[in-house]
Design an enzyme around this catalytic site. Structure first.
Site, PDB file in Angstrom:
ATOM      1  N   LYS A  35       0.847  -1.204   0.000  1.00 18.04           N
ATOM      2  CA  LYS A  35       0.000   0.000   0.000  1.00 18.04           C
ATOM      3  C   LYS A  35       0.880   1.251   0.000  1.00 18.04           C
ATOM      4  O   LYS A  35       0.638   2.199  -0.740  1.00 18.04           O
ATOM      5  CB  LYS A  35      -0.860   0.049   1.271  1.00 18.04           C
ATOM      6  CG  LYS A  35      -2.189  -0.638   1.158  1.00 18.04           C
ATOM      7  CD  LYS A  35      -3.030  -0.248   2.366  1.00 18.04           C
ATOM      8  CE  LYS A  35      -4.314  -1.022   2.419  1.00 18.04           C
ATOM      9  NZ  LYS A  35      -5.106  -0.695   3.600  1.00 18.04           N
ATOM     10  N   GLY A 255     -34.467   1.957  -0.948  1.00 15.83           N
ATOM     11  CA  GLY A 255     -33.410   1.222  -1.644  1.00 15.83           C
ATOM     12  C   GLY A 255     -33.373  -0.203  -1.139  1.00 15.83           C
ATOM     13  O   GLY A 255     -34.254  -0.631  -0.367  1.00 15.83           O
ATOM     14  N   GLY A 259     -26.340  -0.448   3.611  1.00 16.83           N
ATOM     15  CA  GLY A 259     -25.176  -1.332   3.705  1.00 16.83           C
ATOM     16  C   GLY A 259     -23.953  -0.489   4.000  1.00 16.83           C
ATOM     17  O   GLY A 259     -24.052   0.588   4.577  1.00 16.83           O
ATOM     18  N   CYS A 262     -20.282   1.110   7.686  1.00 17.59           N
ATOM     19  CA  CYS A 262     -20.622   1.798   8.938  1.00 17.59           C
ATOM     20  C   CYS A 262     -21.985   1.429   9.509  1.00 17.59           C
ATOM     21  O   CYS A 262     -22.061   0.906  10.623  1.00 17.59           O
ATOM     22  CB  CYS A 262     -20.565   3.313   8.729  1.00 17.59           C
ATOM     23  SG  CYS A 262     -18.908   3.894   8.416  1.00 17.59           S
TER      24      CYS A 262
END
Ligand code: UDX
Length: 448
Positions: A35, A255, A259, A262
């Site tokens: 990373k 919706g 999801g 959080c």
């Protein structure tokens, strides 16, 4: 002032890059060498609109650097952000092992007076636990632990950081407060409201905000289902209730359930902490079960709607077995590659269990989705996914999906069936194109 950020995920990287962009001296730390190598070449480990430009600008200005060397970076820093993950543990609680490990490593490296700022979302009491870990690991260190939750939405995280609705700082230590005021002076000078409070309140603010927003989403999804049952229209309903200033118009779009990294995790963790504190939060408990019920119910609805349409077309076999469902959108919402707790991860396996072949397309989340759902096939384009499909299922509200040329797409399908769980199209328009179209909480339109 020298500042470092431990963890280069969505929160850490946005925090580090944005603070550097407004002139702070920032070093972002991650233990993952690949990373850091990528970031040094401006290859970001996540998809977040606008972030690449911010990182590039801040690095060129000499304000942002990346390293795996936590020890010497922390030793030279006046302030250290902890922005490591707090994923959901097997028992539903937040897994604090990364926060605890970071706290220990930071403690070992402390030199001089340092402010440790907990940015990760953590249950009430965690900042005091971090302070105890630091004291236990390095009793001579001079440090103070501050709570400073983030309120960043993925997809617009840079904008949210640069123009915050509020900055919350939890500390009762005057020196730490001065450090925090200096770090956020750019934003406060531009008018961002500052909420100064205690550690516990600050930690709980984050959970309450997410729980309240999740409640709005779960509420409107229940209303959408009720609209379907009684023949009402959720769009008019949402608009009308949102006109009441006390309710407000945002976060009232139906919706496929909330999801992401959080809401599902934080609402569950909050209910557990509340139960353990002998003070259950019944509303949030209901929101958690309402959301998971809603997602599963939608899974059933796809099979029912498609079966009815296929039967009306004279097909003998109307189950999902061996049918191809093209899925537009795998991410938990638009403008992100994140599929954590996405509706797709619940609904698609349910369809696969009934024998359906799933061909997914997503502008950013195909790699992450394939890693999570090994049986998933993906297509190179919307057209390729849809062509030959027995039905299309829309799960994410990407802009690319909002103005599709259905007059061209529908004839390429095996049957013109569209199930749209983001309500992207007017039912009448879809009907005019010859689609059998199902959406949420709006009167069903059938072929004209
Ligand atoms: C959320 C919070 O908004 C943010 O403040 C916090 O710091 C992290 O969690 P995020 O998870 O990025 O941010 O997504 P958000 O835009 O809030 O949406 C959460 C979920 O609710 C998504 O699945 C989204 O599709 C759904 N949602 C949101 C709806 O279904 N309808 C709405 O009206 C709004």
């Amino acid at each position: 002032m020298k500042i470092c950020v431990v963890g280069t995920g969505y929160v850490g990287l946005v925090t580090g890059a944005c603070l550097a962009d407004v002139g702070c001296q920032i070093v972002c730390i991650d233990q993952d060498q690949s990373k850091i190598d990528g970031l040094k070449k401006n290859v970001l480990p996540i998809y977040e609109p606008g972030l690449e430009e911010v990182v590039e600008r801040a690095v060129s200005a000499g304000n942002l650097a990346f390293t795996t060397d936590l020890h010497s970076t922390v030793a030279e820093s006046d302030a250290v952000f902890i922005a490591v993950g707090t994923p959901q543990g097997d028992d539903g609680r937040s897994d604090l092992s990364y926060v605890e490990a970071a706290s220990r490593q930071i403690a070992e490296a402390l030199s001089g007076s340092t402010t440790i700022i907990v940015k990760s979302t953590v249950p009430v009491g965690t900042c005091r636990r971090v302070a105890r870990i630091v004291h236990h690991t390095n009793p001579d260190a001079e440090s103070s632990v501050v709570s400073n939750p983030e309120f960043l939405r993925e997809g617009v995280a840079v904008e949210d950081f640069m123009e915050p609705d509020r900055i919350v700082i939890g500390t009762q230590d005057d020196r730490a407060r001065t450090v925090m005021n200096a770090i956020y002076s750019h934003f406060v000078d531009k008018g961002a409201p500052l909420v100064q409070t205690t550690l516990e309140t600050s930690e709980l603010i984050k959970y309450s905000a997410n729980a309240f927003l999740a409640t709005k989403v779960a509420f409107i999804n229940e209303m959408a289902n009720l609209c379907d049952s009684v023949g009402a229209n959720v769009e008019d309903l949402s608009k009308a209730i949102g006109m009441d200033e006390r309710i407000g118009p945002s976060f009232l779009k139906p919706g496929p359930g909330y999801g992401g990294s959080c809401f599902p995790k934080d609402t569950l963790a909050l209910t557990i902490q509340a139960q353990e504190s002998d003070c259950p939060v019944r509303i949030v408990e209901s929101v958690v079960s309402s959301n998971s019920f809603h997602i599963r119910r939608l899974g059933k609805r796809i099979a029912e709607f498609c079966g009815d349409v296929w039967s009306s077309l004279g097909w003998n076999e109307t189950s999902l077995d061996q049918k191809t469902i093209a899925v537009l959108g795998l991410a938990f919402k638009a403008d992100t590659d994140d599929i954590r707790s996405a509706a797709s991860t619940v609904i698609l396996p349910l369809l696969q269990k009934q024998g359906a072949r799933i061909v997914g397309y997503d502008p950013a989340a195909m790699d992450t989705a394939k890693a999570e759902m090994p049986g998933l096939e993906t297509a190179e384009s919307i057209e390729a996914a849809v062509s030959g499909a027995d039905a299309v299922l829309i799960l994410t509200e990407w802009n690319q999906f909002k103005s599709l040329d259905w007059a061209r797409l529908l004839p390429t399908m095996n049957a013109p069936v569209v199930v749209d769980f983001r309500n992207l199209y007017p039912p009448n328009e879809m009907s005019t194109h010859g689609a059998h179209y199902a959406s949420l909480g709006r009167p069903l339109a059938d072929v004209a």
